[in-house]
Design a protein around this motif. Structure first.
Motif, PDB file in Angstrom:
ATOM      1  N   HIS A   1     -13.835 -19.065  13.394  1.00  0.00           N
ATOM      2  CA  HIS A   1     -14.705 -19.120  14.568  1.00  0.00           C
ATOM      3  C   HIS A   1     -14.025 -19.978  15.632  1.00  0.00           C
ATOM      4  CE1 HIS A   1     -18.156 -20.092  17.101  1.00  0.00           C
ATOM      5  NE2 HIS A   1     -18.823 -19.109  16.516  1.00  0.00           N
ATOM      6  N   PRO A   2     -14.148 -19.641  16.901  1.00  0.00           N
ATOM      7  CA  PRO A   2     -13.505 -20.436  17.961  1.00  0.00           C
ATOM      8  C   PRO A   2     -13.867 -21.909  17.922  1.00  0.00           C
ATOM      9  CG  PRO A   2     -14.309 -18.365  18.856  1.00  0.00           C
ATOM     10  CD  PRO A   2     -14.806 -18.432  17.445  1.00  0.00           C
ATOM     11  N   ASP A   3     -15.092 -22.256  17.482  1.00  0.00           N
ATOM     12  CA  ASP A   3     -15.488 -23.662  17.423  1.00  0.00           C
ATOM     13  C   ASP A   3     -14.661 -24.440  16.405  1.00  0.00           C
ATOM     14  OD1 ASP A   3     -17.341 -23.224  19.350  1.00  0.00           O
ATOM     15  OD2 ASP A   3     -19.104 -23.494  18.080  1.00  0.00           O
ATOM     16  N   VAL A   4     -14.255 -23.784  15.324  1.00  0.00           N
ATOM     17  CA  VAL A   4     -13.422 -24.449  14.319  1.00  0.00           C
ATOM     18  C   VAL A   4     -12.103 -24.867  14.947  1.00  0.00           C
ATOM     19  CG1 VAL A   4     -12.241 -24.202  12.107  1.00  0.00           C
ATOM     20  CG2 VAL A   4     -14.475 -23.132  12.444  1.00  0.00           C
ATOM     21  N   VAL A   5     -11.512 -23.976  15.704  1.00  0.00           N
ATOM     22  CA  VAL A   5     -10.233 -24.256  16.358  1.00  0.00           C
ATOM     23  C   VAL A   5     -10.387 -25.369  17.388  1.00  0.00           C
ATOM     24  CG1 VAL A   5      -8.348 -23.264  17.701  1.00  0.00           C
ATOM     25  CG2 VAL A   5      -9.550 -21.866  16.007  1.00  0.00           C
ATOM     26  N   ALA A   6     -11.424 -25.275  18.203  1.00  0.00           N
ATOM     27  CA  ALA A   6     -11.633 -26.252  19.271  1.00  0.00           C
ATOM     28  C   ALA A   6     -11.869 -27.647  18.707  1.00  0.00           C
ATOM     29  CB  ALA A   6     -12.811 -25.818  20.145  1.00  0.00           C
ATOM     30  N   LYS A   7     -12.727 -27.750  17.706  1.00  0.00           N
ATOM     31  CA  LYS A   7     -13.026 -29.059  17.143  1.00  0.00           C
ATOM     32  C   LYS A   7     -11.842 -29.630  16.378  1.00  0.00           C
ATOM     33  CE  LYS A   7     -17.150 -29.292  18.787  1.00  0.00           C
ATOM     34  NZ  LYS A   7     -17.442 -30.218  19.909  1.00  0.00           N
ATOM     35  N   GLY A   8     -11.054 -28.769  15.752  1.00  0.00           N
ATOM     36  CA  GLY A   8      -9.856 -29.245  15.071  1.00  0.00           C
ATOM     37  C   GLY A   8      -8.873 -29.881  16.030  1.00  0.00           C
ATOM     38  N   LYS A   9      -8.783 -29.327  17.237  1.00  0.00           N
ATOM     39  CA  LYS A   9      -7.883 -29.877  18.249  1.00  0.00           C
ATOM     40  C   LYS A   9      -8.419 -31.166  18.861  1.00  0.00           C
ATOM     41  CE  LYS A   9      -5.886 -25.400  19.550  1.00  0.00           C
ATOM     42  NZ  LYS A   9      -5.743 -24.381  20.618  1.00  0.00           N
ATOM     43  N   SER A  10      -9.718 -31.418  18.698  1.00  0.00           N
ATOM     44  CA  SER A  10     -10.320 -32.591  19.330  1.00  0.00           C
ATOM     45  C   SER A  10     -10.238 -33.852  18.471  1.00  0.00           C
ATOM     46  CB  SER A  10     -11.795 -32.310  19.651  1.00  0.00           C
ATOM     47  OG  SER A  10     -12.576 -32.276  18.450  1.00  0.00           O
ATOM     48  N   LEU A  11      -9.851 -33.708  17.205  1.00  0.00           N
ATOM     49  CA  LEU A  11      -9.856 -34.844  16.287  1.00  0.00           C
ATOM     50  C   LEU A  11      -8.650 -35.756  16.497  1.00  0.00           C
ATOM     51  CD1 LEU A  11     -10.863 -33.130  12.919  1.00  0.00           C
ATOM     52  CD2 LEU A  11     -12.330 -34.438  14.460  1.00  0.00           C
ATOM     53  N   ASP A  12      -8.821 -37.023  16.140  1.00  0.00           N
ATOM     54  CA  ASP A  12      -7.719 -37.971  16.138  1.00  0.00           C
ATOM     55  C   ASP A  12      -6.986 -37.851  14.804  1.00  0.00           C
ATOM     56  OD1 ASP A  12      -5.948 -40.057  16.283  1.00  0.00           O
ATOM     57  OD2 ASP A  12      -7.468 -41.647  16.223  1.00  0.00           O
ATOM     58  N   LEU A  13      -5.767 -37.344  14.849  1.00  0.00           N
ATOM     59  CA  LEU A  13      -4.964 -37.159  13.637  1.00  0.00           C
ATOM     60  C   LEU A  13      -3.738 -38.064  13.643  1.00  0.00           C
ATOM     61  CD1 LEU A  13      -5.052 -33.245  13.532  1.00  0.00           C
ATOM     62  CD2 LEU A  13      -6.600 -34.836  12.376  1.00  0.00           C
ATOM     63  N   SER A  14      -3.811 -39.140  14.404  1.00  0.00           N
ATOM     64  CA  SER A  14      -2.648 -40.009  14.570  1.00  0.00           C
ATOM     65  C   SER A  14      -2.182 -40.621  13.257  1.00  0.00           C
ATOM     66  CB  SER A  14      -2.954 -41.112  15.582  1.00  0.00           C
ATOM     67  OG  SER A  14      -4.084 -41.881  15.170  1.00  0.00           O
ATOM     68  N   ASP A  15      -3.115 -40.895  12.337  1.00  0.00           N
ATOM     69  CA  ASP A  15      -2.735 -41.460  11.050  1.00  0.00           C
ATOM     70  C   ASP A  15      -1.918 -40.474  10.228  1.00  0.00           C
ATOM     71  OD1 ASP A  15      -5.289 -40.068  11.043  1.00  0.00           O
ATOM     72  OD2 ASP A  15      -5.398 -40.553   8.911  1.00  0.00           O
ATOM     73  N   LEU A  16      -2.242 -39.192  10.343  1.00  0.00           N
ATOM     74  CA  LEU A  16      -1.481 -38.177   9.610  1.00  0.00           C
ATOM     75  C   LEU A  16      -0.097 -38.001  10.223  1.00  0.00           C
ATOM     76  CD1 LEU A  16      -4.298 -35.511   9.143  1.00  0.00           C
ATOM     77  CD2 LEU A  16      -3.558 -37.264   7.514  1.00  0.00           C
ATOM     78  N   TYR A  17      -0.033 -37.996  11.539  1.00  0.00           N
ATOM     79  CA  TYR A  17       1.262 -37.888  12.214  1.00  0.00           C
ATOM     80  C   TYR A  17       2.161 -39.084  11.876  1.00  0.00           C
ATOM     81  CZ  TYR A  17      -0.123 -33.925  15.176  1.00  0.00           C
ATOM     82  OH  TYR A  17      -0.498 -32.689  15.631  1.00  0.00           O
ATOM     83  N   ALA A  18       1.554 -40.240  11.606  1.00  0.00           N
ATOM     84  CA  ALA A  18       2.326 -41.452  11.348  1.00  0.00           C
ATOM     85  C   ALA A  18       2.839 -41.542   9.916  1.00  0.00           C
ATOM     86  CB  ALA A  18       1.472 -42.684  11.660  1.00  0.00           C
ATOM     87  N   ASP A  19       2.414 -40.652   9.042  1.00  0.00           N
ATOM     88  CA  ASP A  19       2.835 -40.691   7.646  1.00  0.00           C
ATOM     89  C   ASP A  19       4.051 -39.778   7.468  1.00  0.00           C
ATOM     90  OD1 ASP A  19       3.158 -40.388   4.852  1.00  0.00           O
ATOM     91  OD2 ASP A  19       1.031 -40.785   4.511  1.00  0.00           O
ATOM     92  N   PRO A  20       5.234 -40.345   7.238  1.00  0.00           N
ATOM     93  CA  PRO A  20       6.446 -39.504   7.167  1.00  0.00           C
ATOM     94  C   PRO A  20       6.437 -38.551   5.982  1.00  0.00           C
ATOM     95  CG  PRO A  20       6.933 -41.776   6.529  1.00  0.00           C
ATOM     96  CD  PRO A  20       5.548 -41.782   7.092  1.00  0.00           C
ATOM     97  N   ILE A  21       5.767 -38.916   4.897  1.00  0.00           N
ATOM     98  CA  ILE A  21       5.712 -38.043   3.732  1.00  0.00           C
ATOM     99  C   ILE A  21       4.860 -36.813   4.032  1.00  0.00           C
ATOM    100  CG2 ILE A  21       4.857 -37.878   1.350  1.00  0.00           C
ATOM    101  CD1 ILE A  21       5.763 -40.747   0.929  1.00  0.00           C
ATOM    102  N   VAL A  22       3.727 -37.023   4.690  1.00  0.00           N
ATOM    103  CA  VAL A  22       2.869 -35.903   5.084  1.00  0.00           C
ATOM    104  C   VAL A  22       3.604 -34.989   6.056  1.00  0.00           C
ATOM    105  CG1 VAL A  22       0.783 -35.291   6.372  1.00  0.00           C
ATOM    106  CG2 VAL A  22       0.706 -37.117   4.685  1.00  0.00           C
ATOM    107  N   MET A  23       4.301 -35.562   7.009  1.00  0.00           N
ATOM    108  CA  MET A  23       4.986 -34.756   8.016  1.00  0.00           C
ATOM    109  C   MET A  23       6.198 -34.030   7.436  1.00  0.00           C
ATOM    110  SD  MET A  23       2.922 -35.082  10.374  1.00  0.00           S
ATOM    111  CE  MET A  23       3.793 -34.086  11.583  1.00  0.00           C
ATOM    112  N   PHE A  24       6.854 -34.618   6.447  1.00  0.00           N
ATOM    113  CA  PHE A  24       7.974 -33.933   5.790  1.00  0.00           C
ATOM    114  C   PHE A  24       7.466 -32.693   5.057  1.00  0.00           C
ATOM    115  CE2 PHE A  24      10.724 -33.052   2.181  1.00  0.00           C
ATOM    116  CZ  PHE A  24      11.984 -33.045   2.771  1.00  0.00           C
ATOM    117  N   GLN A  25       6.346 -32.848   4.342  1.00  0.00           N
ATOM    118  CA  GLN A  25       5.785 -31.690   3.650  1.00  0.00           C
ATOM    119  C   GLN A  25       5.386 -30.614   4.653  1.00  0.00           C
ATOM    120  OE1 GLN A  25       1.788 -31.413   2.622  1.00  0.00           O
ATOM    121  NE2 GLN A  25       2.096 -30.618   0.554  1.00  0.00           N
ATOM    122  N   ARG A  26       4.760 -31.024   5.742  1.00  0.00           N
ATOM    123  CA  ARG A  26       4.330 -30.054   6.761  1.00  0.00           C
ATOM    124  C   ARG A  26       5.520 -29.285   7.326  1.00  0.00           C
ATOM    125  NH1 ARG A  26       2.406 -31.281  12.899  1.00  0.00           N
ATOM    126  NH2 ARG A  26       1.387 -29.292  13.329  1.00  0.00           N
TER     127      ARG A  26
END
Length: 371
Positions: free
Chosen positions: A178-203
Motif C-alpha cells: 500500500h502507498p502508505d507503507v512506503v511513505a511511512k517507511g521513508k519517514s522513519l529515523d533509521l540513523s541507528d541502522l545506517y550507523a551499524d557497519p555490520i548491518v550495512m555490510f549485510q545490506r
C-alpha cells in the motif's frame, strides 16, 4: 514480526500517489513515543485501525515461487520424518534454531526495537544467523517492523491484520505494498541502522551472502559431510526448514494477532499466544509486546522454556556481549493492566509471591554496562 517482501526489490517500493497524511500513528515503538504514565498514546486510536477497501495488485512471481516452496516443503516434511538421515534431521533443526534467533534476537529485539545493545562479536553472529533465515536484510526487516508498530493495523502496516488472517500471514507478500507503507517507511529515523557497519555490510552484499547461507551451504554440507542425497539435502534442511521458519514467523503477524488473551490491552488485536511463542522462541506474547515493545523479553515473564530468545540474550549478557537490557517496571505494567487489560492477567509480576527463582535472577537483573 514481519519478514519483508523477500522477492520484490526496493525498486518496486516507489509508488505514485502516496498519501502519508491518511495514516496517523496508532502504536508505540520506543519509550519516547508514549505520552501517558502507563506508556500508551493519549488519544483513542481504535477508530483509526482499519483497511481501505481497494483492489490489490498481485505479484505473480511471488505467488508462483511461494506456491512451489510450499509444495516442495510438504514433500520435504515427509522426507524429514521418514527418509532423511538423522544427521540431516538434526542439521535442519540446528539451521531452524539459528534462523529463528537471527530474526528474534537480531532483526527484531536488537535492530528493530533497540531493546538491548550488543558488542560487535554478538552482532556479527546475529547477522550470520539472520542471513541464514532469508527474511530480507536486517535493515529492511527492522524498518518495516518499526512501521508495523507505529502504524499498527492501518494501511501503513505492511501486514495489516484488519485485512484478515490470510493477508496478515502471507497475502501481504503476494501483492504490492500500500502507498502508505512506503511513505511511512521513508519517514522513519533509521540513523541507528545506517550507523551499524555490520548491518550495512549485510545490506550491501545481501544477494551474495543470502543464497550462500540459506540455500547453497544447507544443501551442499549434508551431501559432502555425511553423503546425504541431493533430493534430501535440497528438500529437508533447505526448503522444508526455510518454509517452516517463514510460516512460524508469519504466525506472529496472523495467529498472534487473532487468537489468545489480551491482558494488557483489550483494544488491540495482538494477543498472548502460547503456541506461537513455542515455535518462535518467545515471540508469541504479542499483546504485551505491542504495549511495551522496548522490553527485550517481549513478554512479562521469564520462563525460558517458551522464550528461548530471552535465554539467549541473557547468556550473552552474562558473558559481557549484550548489555543495557531494557525492561518495564512492575508499577507501569500494573497501571496498564488495570486500565486497559481484559481481566485475564493472572498475577502482578516481579513482586508476586509465585515468582520463580529463575525470573528473579535473570529478569530483574539489568546487566547495565558500566560506562
Amino acid at each position: 514480526m514481519p519478514p519483508r517482501d523477500i522477492s520484490i526489490s526496493d525498486s518496486l517500493e516507489t509508488v505514485e500517489g502516496t498519501k502519508p497524511e491518511t495514516s496517523k500513528q496508532t502504536g508505540v515503538l520506543f519509550e519516547g513515543d508514549a505520552d501517558t504514565e502507563d506508556c500508551a498514546l493519549a488519544v483513542d486510536v481504535v477508530q483509526l485501525k482499519k483497511a481501505e477497501n481497494r483492489k490489490l495488485e498481485l505479484v505473480w512471481r511471488n505467488i508462483i515461487l511461494f506456491s512451489y516452496l510450499h509444495v516442495a516443503a510438504l514433500y520435504g516434511a515427509y522426507l524429514f520424518l521418514f527418509q532423511a538421515k538423522w544427521a540431516t534431521v538434526f542439521f535442519s533443526i540446528f539451521l531452524y534454531s539459528i534462523g529463528v534467533l537471527g530474526v528474534t534476537a537480531g532483526a527484531h529485539r536488537l535492530w528493530a526495537h533497540r531493546s538491548y545493545k550488543a558488542k560487535w562479536p554478538l552482532r556479527l553472529l546475529l547477522i550470520i544467523f539472520n542471513t541464514c533465515a532469508f527474511q530480507d536484510a536486517a535493515f529492511h526487516w527492522a524498518r518495516d517492523h518499526r512501521v508495523h508498530h507505529k502504524f499498527s493495523e492501518t494501511d501503513a502496516d505492511p501486514h495489516n491484520a484488519t485485512r484478515g488472517f490470510f493477508f496478515s500471514h502471507v497475502g501481504w507478500l503476494l501483492c504490492k505494498k500500500h502507498p502508505d507503507v512506503v511513505a511511512k517507511g521513508k519517514s522513519l529515523d533509521l540513523s541507528d541502522l545506517y550507523a551499524d557497519p555490520i548491518v550495512m555490510f549485510q545490506r550491501k552484499h545481501y544477494y551474495i551472502l543470502m543464497p550462500l547461507a540459506c540455500f547453497i551451504l544447507p544443501t551442499v554440507i549434508p551431501m559432502y559431510m555425511w553423503n546425504e542425497s541431493f533430493i534430501n539435502s535440497w528438500l529437508v534442511p533447505t526448503l522444508f526448514r526455510w518454509c517452516f521458519l517463514l510460516n512460524a514467523t508469519w504466525c506472529v503477524n496472523s495467529a498472534a494477532h487473532k487468537f489468545g488473551g489480551r491482558p494488557y490491552d483489550k483494544d488491540i488485536n495482538p494477543s498472548e499466544n502460547m503456541g506461537v511463542a513455542a515455535f518462535t522462541f518467545g515471540e508469541g506474547w504479542h499483546n504485551y509486546h505491542h504495549v511495551f515493545p522496548w522490553d527485550y523479553k517481549t513478554g512479562e515473564w521469564g520462563n525460558y522454556s517458551l522464550n528461548l530468545t530471552t535465554a539467549f540474550i541473557d547468556f550473552f549478557a552474562k558473558i559481557g556481549l549484550a548489555y543495557d537490557l531494557k525492561s518495564v517496571t512492575p508499577n507501569i505494567i500494573e497501571k496498564r493492566v488495570k486500565r486497559t487489560g481484559d481481566g485475564t492477567h493472572a498475577m502482578w509480576g516481579w513482586g508476586d509471591k509465585d515468582l520463580s527463582t529463575e525470573d528473579k535472577e535473570n529478569i530483574i537483573v539489568s546487566n547495565k554496562k558500566n560506562h
